[in-house]
Design an enzyme around this catalytic site. Sequence first.
Site, short mmCIF file in Angstrom:
data_model
loop_
_atom_site.label_atom_id
_atom_site.label_comp_id
_atom_site.label_asym_id
_atom_site.label_seq_id
_atom_site.Cartn_x
_atom_site.Cartn_y
_atom_site.Cartn_z
N GLU A 34 0.84 -1.20 0.00
CA GLU A 34 0.00 0.00 0.00
C GLU A 34 0.87 1.24 0.00
OE1 GLU A 34 -2.78 0.35 3.18
OE2 GLU A 34 -3.66 -1.63 2.89
N GLU A 60 -13.67 4.95 -0.27
CA GLU A 60 -14.43 3.99 0.53
C GLU A 60 -15.16 4.74 1.64
OE1 GLU A 60 -12.14 0.13 1.20
OE2 GLU A 60 -10.55 1.50 0.55
N LYS A 112 -14.89 3.61 5.60
CA LYS A 112 -13.61 3.51 6.30
C LYS A 112 -13.69 4.20 7.65
CE LYS A 112 -9.91 2.46 4.81
NZ LYS A 112 -9.10 1.21 4.91
N GLU A 159 -9.66 9.19 5.57
CA GLU A 159 -9.59 7.76 5.26
C GLU A 159 -10.44 7.36 4.06
OE1 GLU A 159 -7.62 5.42 6.44
OE2 GLU A 159 -6.62 6.91 7.67
#
Length: 501
Positions: free
Chosen positions: A282, A349, A352, A358
Site C-alpha cells: 500500500e 471507501e 472507512k 480515510e
Amino acid sequence: MCSRLKLVFALSVLLQLLDFSRGNNVGAAYGRDANNLPSPDKVAQLVRNHNIQYIKIYDTDPQVLNAFKNTGIKFTVGVHNSDLPAFQSQSYVDSWLANSILPFYPATRITYITVGNEVTESPGNSANLVVPAMRNVVSALKKSNLQDNIKVSTPLSFGVLSNSFPPSEGAFKSSLAYVLNPLLEFLDENQSPFMVNIYPYFAINDDSSLKFALFEPSNQVFVDRNTGLRYDNMFDAQLDAVHFAIANQFRRARNLLDAQLDDVRFSLTYQNLNNMKTVVTETGYPKGGSPGHRFATIDNARIYNTNLIRHVTSGSPTTALFGGVHVKSGTPAKPNAEVDVYIFSLFDENLKQGSDIEGHWGIFYPDMTPAYDLEFPGTSSGKSWCIASSQASKSALQNALDWACGPGQADCSDIQPGGQCFEPNNLVSHASFAFNNYYQKHGLTDEACSFGGTGIKVYNDPSYGNCIYHCKIKITPASGTTAIAGTSFAERTGVCAREYR
C-alpha cells in the site's frame, strides 16, 4: 566506522550493477469498505480499460475472483486478521485453499496470498499467530504443487520501525523481534517477498517536506551520513530504511551486533538480503479531508501517484557519493532490486473508519469516473481511446452524442444502420464510437474526451469484431522523442495496429 560502511556498500552496489535490472510493477489495492461501489464485473472492465495489470484485494471474495477470470490481471488475495485463529489448523487451511483458491486458479492469476494485514497494529494475538498460519498455507499449496506459483507473505505497517532516519540506521522495534525473526526466516526459506505499507504523506509537515514526498525537484537533497547515498524523495528514503532494518535484524538474529567484527560477513548478509524481493502493498495519497489536512488535495494526489508510477517503473538517476555510481531502478541502497507497488486505493471507501481523510484515497470515484488523469505502466506507449461512461445518465449521453455527431463533426457514419459499429444498438456503444472519433481528431487531450464528464480515456483498444476504434500515437518529449516544433506533442499515424485514418 562510516568509511568502512561506505566501502561495504560501494562494493554491494557495484556487485548489483553486474546484473540486469528487473522490471518493477505498479498495481492498485481494491479495497471494498464501502456500500456504493460498482459490481466486480464492472470493476474488472474498468481495470482493463486503464491497463492496470496488478490488483490486490483483502479477502477471497468469489464474486471478485470470478469477475477477473481470464483477464490476465495478476491478483493478490488476503486472509483477514480475524481468521488467523482458524488458520492454526492445517485441515482448516487445506479446506480453505480447496474452496477459496483452487476453484478460481489459474483462470484468475493469483500470485500472492497475504496472511493477515499489519498484524503488529492489530489488537489481540494476531502477531503471534501469523507465521504459523503462513506455514500452514504453504503446506496446503505444496499439496497442490503450487508453492512456486503462489507466494505467501504478510504486509507490515511502516510503524514496525523504531528508527527510519537516516535510512542506514533503519531498525525494527526490539519488542517485535518475537514476530519479525520467525517471519524473516520464513520469507527467506520460501523465497517470498517482504511486504510493507509505506505512506510518505504522513511524514509531511511543511512545504519543503511536501516536495520531498511528491518526488518534486528541490534544492534539498538528503545525504545519508553513513553510506553517502543521496535521497531526493521520501519514498526511497523510507523504503531503504526498511531494507536496512531487515539487514540489521538478520545481523541481530545471527549475533552480528557489531559490523566491525566481521565486515565481510555483513557484506554477504546484505547481498543475500538483496535476493529478497520487496512489495509495497500500500502507498498512495489522500485527495481530501478536513481543513486540518491542508496537504490532502486532488492536485497533490495526482502529482504523487503520477511521479510514483514514473519513478518505480523507469527510475531516476541516484548517485552514491562514494563511487559516483549512477543507476536507474530500485532505490539508492538497492539500485537493481525488484520492487512492486500497489497504489491505495482503487476507489474512495465511504465506510472507512478513522480520520476524515480515510475515505478519500481513491483514484476513481464510486461511479467509476477518474478522480484525476493517471496512466499506469503500459499506457505510456501513447495509445489511448475515448469511450462513454456506462455510469452517465442517458440524457447526458444523448446530448453529448448529438453534439459529437453534429457541431463536433465526428464521423458517425459507422454507427448508422448497416454500419460496422451499429451493433450493439445502444446509446453507450454509439456514444463511445463517436467520442473516440472526435478525441482522435482533436489532439488526444483530456478536454477532447470530456463531453461534459461523460467521456472516459482508456488505454486498451475497445475495438470489437469489424468495428474499429481508430487511434493515433501521442509522443511526448518525456518518452525520448523530440516534439514537432510549435506543438506539445507529435502525432504519428500508421503505428497503431488500428491506425487513425
